[in-house]
Design a protein around this motif. Structure first.
Motif, mmCIF file in Angstrom:
data_model
loop_
_atom_site.group_PDB
_atom_site.id
_atom_site.type_symbol
_atom_site.label_atom_id
_atom_site.label_comp_id
_atom_site.label_asym_id
_atom_site.label_seq_id
_atom_site.Cartn_x
_atom_site.Cartn_y
_atom_site.Cartn_z
ATOM 1 N N GLY A 50 0.824 -1.191 0.000
ATOM 2 C CA GLY A 50 0.000 0.000 0.000
ATOM 3 C C GLY A 50 0.865 1.249 0.000
ATOM 4 N N TYR A 51 0.226 2.411 -0.182
ATOM 5 C CA TYR A 51 1.006 3.646 -0.169
ATOM 6 C C TYR A 51 0.169 4.802 0.349
ATOM 7 C CZ TYR A 51 -1.313 5.533 -4.376
ATOM 8 O OH TYR A 51 -2.221 6.054 -5.264
ATOM 9 N N ALA A 52 0.883 5.794 0.843
ATOM 10 C CA ALA A 52 0.277 7.034 1.319
ATOM 11 C C ALA A 52 1.144 8.193 0.837
ATOM 12 C CB ALA A 52 0.178 7.022 2.834
ATOM 13 N N ILE A 53 0.535 9.370 0.712
ATOM 14 C CA ILE A 53 1.228 10.540 0.154
ATOM 15 C C ILE A 53 1.170 11.692 1.151
ATOM 16 C CG2 ILE A 53 1.267 12.235 -1.721
ATOM 17 C CD1 ILE A 53 -0.024 10.174 -3.531
ATOM 18 N N GLY A 54 2.271 12.420 1.261
ATOM 19 C CA GLY A 54 2.309 13.595 2.125
ATOM 20 C C GLY A 54 3.122 14.714 1.511
ATOM 21 N N LYS A 55 3.007 15.907 2.095
ATOM 22 C CA LYS A 55 3.749 17.068 1.621
ATOM 23 C C LYS A 55 5.000 17.332 2.437
ATOM 24 C CE LYS A 55 -0.356 19.316 -0.283
ATOM 25 N NZ LYS A 55 -1.227 20.528 -0.276
ATOM 26 N N SER A 56 5.223 16.505 3.467
ATOM 27 C CA SER A 56 6.397 16.631 4.319
ATOM 28 C C SER A 56 6.968 15.240 4.569
ATOM 29 C CB SER A 56 6.021 17.275 5.652
ATOM 30 O OG SER A 56 7.047 17.085 6.614
ATOM 31 N N PRO A 57 8.302 15.090 4.686
ATOM 32 C CA PRO A 57 8.877 13.774 4.966
ATOM 33 C C PRO A 57 8.494 13.246 6.343
ATOM 34 C CG PRO A 57 10.553 15.489 5.095
ATOM 35 C CD PRO A 57 9.331 16.123 4.509
ATOM 36 N N GLY B 253 5.394 13.501 7.441
ATOM 37 C CA GLY B 253 3.968 13.299 7.401
ATOM 38 C C GLY B 253 3.231 14.584 7.752
ATOM 39 N N PRO B 254 1.891 14.521 7.882
ATOM 40 C CA PRO B 254 1.110 13.290 7.811
ATOM 41 C C PRO B 254 0.981 12.767 6.374
ATOM 42 C CG PRO B 254 -0.343 15.179 8.013
ATOM 43 C CD PRO B 254 1.051 15.704 8.170
ATOM 44 N N PHE B 255 0.976 11.428 6.252
ATOM 45 C CA PHE B 255 0.780 10.778 4.970
ATOM 46 C C PHE B 255 -0.671 10.302 4.866
ATOM 47 C CE2 PHE B 255 5.372 9.853 5.796
ATOM 48 C CZ PHE B 255 5.887 10.623 4.771
ATOM 49 N N GLU B 256 -1.306 10.637 3.755
ATOM 50 C CA GLU B 256 -2.691 10.247 3.526
ATOM 51 C C GLU B 256 -2.736 8.945 2.727
ATOM 52 O OE1 GLU B 256 -6.746 11.908 1.298
ATOM 53 O OE2 GLU B 256 -4.934 13.144 1.388
ATOM 54 N N TYR B 257 -3.399 7.949 3.304
ATOM 55 C CA TYR B 257 -3.484 6.631 2.659
ATOM 56 C C TYR B 257 -4.233 6.735 1.336
ATOM 57 C CZ TYR B 257 -4.601 1.661 2.007
ATOM 58 O OH TYR B 257 -4.736 0.386 1.502
ATOM 59 N N LYS B 258 -3.655 6.099 0.279
ATOM 60 C CA LYS B 258 -4.244 6.189 -1.056
ATOM 61 C C LYS B 258 -4.662 4.837 -1.635
ATOM 62 C CE LYS B 258 -3.944 10.637 -1.710
ATOM 63 N NZ LYS B 258 -5.153 11.471 -1.898
ATOM 64 N N GLY B 259 -4.177 3.730 -1.073
ATOM 65 C CA GLY B 259 -4.606 2.447 -1.607
ATOM 66 C C GLY B 259 -3.462 1.490 -1.863
ATOM 67 N N VAL B 260 -3.701 0.543 -2.764
ATOM 68 C CA VAL B 260 -2.792 -0.570 -3.033
ATOM 69 C C VAL B 260 -2.093 -0.378 -4.380
ATOM 70 C CG1 VAL B 260 -2.708 -3.060 -3.545
ATOM 71 C CG2 VAL B 260 -4.084 -2.207 -1.623
ATOM 72 N N ILE B 261 -0.786 -0.665 -4.404
ATOM 73 C CA ILE B 261 -0.026 -0.642 -5.652
ATOM 74 C C ILE B 261 -0.037 -2.019 -6.299
ATOM 75 C CG2 ILE B 261 2.224 -0.228 -6.721
ATOM 76 C CD1 ILE B 261 2.855 1.671 -4.415
ATOM 77 N N ILE B 262 0.186 -3.068 -5.502
ATOM 78 C CA ILE B 262 0.190 -4.428 -6.031
ATOM 79 C C ILE B 262 -0.152 -5.395 -4.901
ATOM 80 C CG2 ILE B 262 2.665 -4.902 -5.616
ATOM 81 C CD1 ILE B 262 2.615 -6.291 -8.436
ATOM 82 N N ASP B 263 -0.781 -6.522 -5.272
ATOM 83 C CA ASP B 263 -1.177 -7.563 -4.323
ATOM 84 C C ASP B 263 -0.614 -8.887 -4.830
ATOM 85 O OD1 ASP B 263 -2.438 -9.333 -2.622
ATOM 86 O OD2 ASP B 263 -4.454 -8.515 -2.907
ATOM 87 N N GLY C 23 -1.050 12.530 -8.745
ATOM 88 C CA GLY C 23 -0.063 11.934 -7.856
ATOM 89 C C GLY C 23 -0.360 10.508 -7.440
ATOM 90 N N THR C 24 -1.550 10.002 -7.746
ATOM 91 C CA THR C 24 -1.896 8.640 -7.347
ATOM 92 C C THR C 24 -1.250 7.611 -8.264
ATOM 93 O OG1 THR C 24 -3.921 8.713 -8.661
ATOM 94 C CG2 THR C 24 -4.080 9.350 -6.332
ATOM 95 N N ILE C 25 -1.232 6.368 -7.794
ATOM 96 C CA ILE C 25 -0.667 5.245 -8.543
ATOM 97 C C ILE C 25 -1.758 4.199 -8.712
ATOM 98 C CG2 ILE C 25 1.101 3.445 -8.584
ATOM 99 C CD1 ILE C 25 2.732 5.174 -6.629
ATOM 100 N N ASP C 26 -2.046 3.822 -9.953
ATOM 101 C CA ASP C 26 -3.034 2.775 -10.193
ATOM 102 C C ASP C 26 -2.472 1.419 -9.785
ATOM 103 O OD1 ASP C 26 -4.824 4.611 -11.262
ATOM 104 O OD2 ASP C 26 -4.071 4.330 -13.307
ATOM 105 N N GLU C 27 -3.322 0.561 -9.229
ATOM 106 C CA GLU C 27 -2.892 -0.796 -8.883
ATOM 107 C C GLU C 27 -2.515 -1.558 -10.145
ATOM 108 O OE1 GLU C 27 -4.473 -4.831 -6.573
ATOM 109 O OE2 GLU C 27 -5.602 -2.950 -6.401
#
Length: 438
Positions: free
Chosen positions: A223-230, A232-242, A292-296
């Motif tokens: 999974g991955y999350a994105i933030g504007k600072s190293p 955080g806070p990082f916002e959860y965005k979902g799954v890259i691969i399963d 900025g998102t990543i599709d699974e």
């Protein structure tokens, strides 16, 4: 310390073709952290599985490549026990590592189980090691380190199991500033987070990648999350691969994302041998959307390259999906270490994505090593897709001998997924080494 180095040459004789997994038969490298260093090569630092009785091992190997097709393997680049021991404060196993580069020095960050768990850092002037003089990082008592050096030179250290933590690294890259310790994930991310922190900066955004157990009650996802600072806070965005369905006993995932020659990739592992261990590093291309998102992405057999040529030998262990009892294991061989599909029982399936068929493809052949007999139903595109051929496998009289079986197929051309359904008699199972189309 003397480095052991092996050059892995692929069986596919074309510069644009690769395959998953990227490690050779008999070598199990998990938790791949990928980095492109100053020389332009891509390096992978990961755990090395060696036994079904415990996780990982007492040493790390390093994989490196100039093209994601041909790989160099530097063995025992760092060890916590034995002849090349560089960890004076314990002789524990080595779990997932990460690496960083600053001012001519490569830093290997390692971790180990124990009471308490410990993390440490060793250094080298070479990205392949040897990494020496392991020193414990005080204030960090968990597993799975990750390091980011930001554009201004400030470094950050991430770690944790169950809940992630981050702190600033001091300028010596070997100590954390304990006054800066914080937990960077948002509420949804903390629910999904299992372990396996990994961190990258893309543009002005920071990407926090981790082993994600939001599906199936086990951390088979990245999974991955994105933030504007190293921090955080990082916002959860979902799954890259399963990696669910890579093996009957698949349990976890752990990896990273990295850009190589203008393309972003996800680096992850798959289980083999019907085990939670014996994991192998794999690669898939990914794409960063405008927001900025990543599709699974799905698991494939082709990995970083183009679809595999159907006319070339396709190793059976390159499967990207299994169901039933079938698993990837070592198989009988009189000369070199070989892997394939074994313990195949009635109605088991295997998937290969993707193959490129030439217009004149007319037949299928398969190498087996078994005293059993059975049938392979060959379908394209999906598991309920068109059956293009049915191959009868006759039993061998000698269990360590092999047999080449073949059958005619319907004409196929272009790019297709390949689905095998196996038919066997009760108490019999097949072993498959490789196959190809002619």
């Amino acid at each position: 310390m003397k480095k052991l180095k092996t050059i892995l040459f692929l069986l596919i004789n074309a510069s644009l073709f690769a395959q998953n997994p990227i490690t050779p038969p008999g070598m199990y490298i998990a938790d791949p952290e990928a980095h492109v260093w100053e020389d332009g090569k891509l390096y992978i630092y990961g755990s090395r599985d060696e036994s079904d009785d415990y996780w990982c091992s007492y040493s790390h190997n390093v994989l490196s490549s100039e093209n994601l097709i041909d790989w160099d393997i530097t063995e025992k680049a760092f060890s916590s026990k034995g002849e090349f021991d560089q960890v004076p404060h314990h002789d524990n196993l080595l779990f997932a590592p990460d690496a960083a580069y600053k001012n001519g020095t490569y830093y290997l960050y390692y971790c180990s189980p124990g009471k308490p768990k410990t993390e440490g850092v060793a250094t080298s002037t070479n990205p392949n090691g040897p990494f020496i003089n392991g020193k414990q990082i005080k204030g960090v008592y968990s597993i799975d380190p990750a390091v980011l050096i930001d554009d201004n030179g400030q470094a950050y250290y991430y770690w944790g199991q169950g809940k992630p933590t981050v702190a600033k690294l001091k300028s010596n890259m070997m100590e954390i500033d304990e006054a800066t310790i914080t937990h960077p994930l948002d509420k949804e991310g903390n629910v999904a987070f299992h372990e396996g922190s990994s961190i990258r900066k893309i543009g002005d955004l920071y990407y926090f990648v981790f082993a994600d157990d939001s599906r199936d009650n086990r951390p088979t996802c990245l999974g991955y999350a994105i933030g504007k600072s190293p921090m955080g806070p990082f916002e959860y965005k979902g799954v890259i691969i399963d990696n669910f369905n890579c093996d009957p006993s698949s349990w976890n995932n752990h990896g990273s994302i990295e850009k190589f020659k203008d393309q972003w990739y996800v680096f992850y592992h798959r289980s083999t041998n019907n085990s939670q261990k014996f994991r192998k590093a794999c690669i898939e291309p990914i794409f960063i959307n405008k927001d900025g998102t990543i599709d699974e992405v799905e698991m494939t057999s082709q990995g970083a390259g183009k679809p595999l040529k159907a006319s070339k030998i396709i190793e059976a262990e390159w499967t990207c999906g299994l169901s039933g009892n079938v698993r990837i294991t070592k198989i009988p061989s009189t000369d070199i270490i070989s892997e394939g599909l074994s313990e195949i029982k009635n109605n088991d399936t295997a998937i290969y994505k993707y193959l490129s068929f030439e217009e004149n493809t007319k037949s299928f052949e398969v190498k087996t090593s078994t005293a059993s007999e059975g049938i392979i139903e060959i379908r394209i595109d999906d598991k309920q897709g068109q059956i293009i051929g049915t191959c009868d496998i006759q039993a061998n009289s000698n269990k360590v001998s092999y047999k080449i079986s073949s059958c005619k197929i319907k004409t196929v051309k272009g790019k297709h997924a390949l689905h095998f359904t196996f038919k066997t008699k009760e108490n019999q199972h097949l072993i498959i080494d490789w196959f190809r189309f002619k």
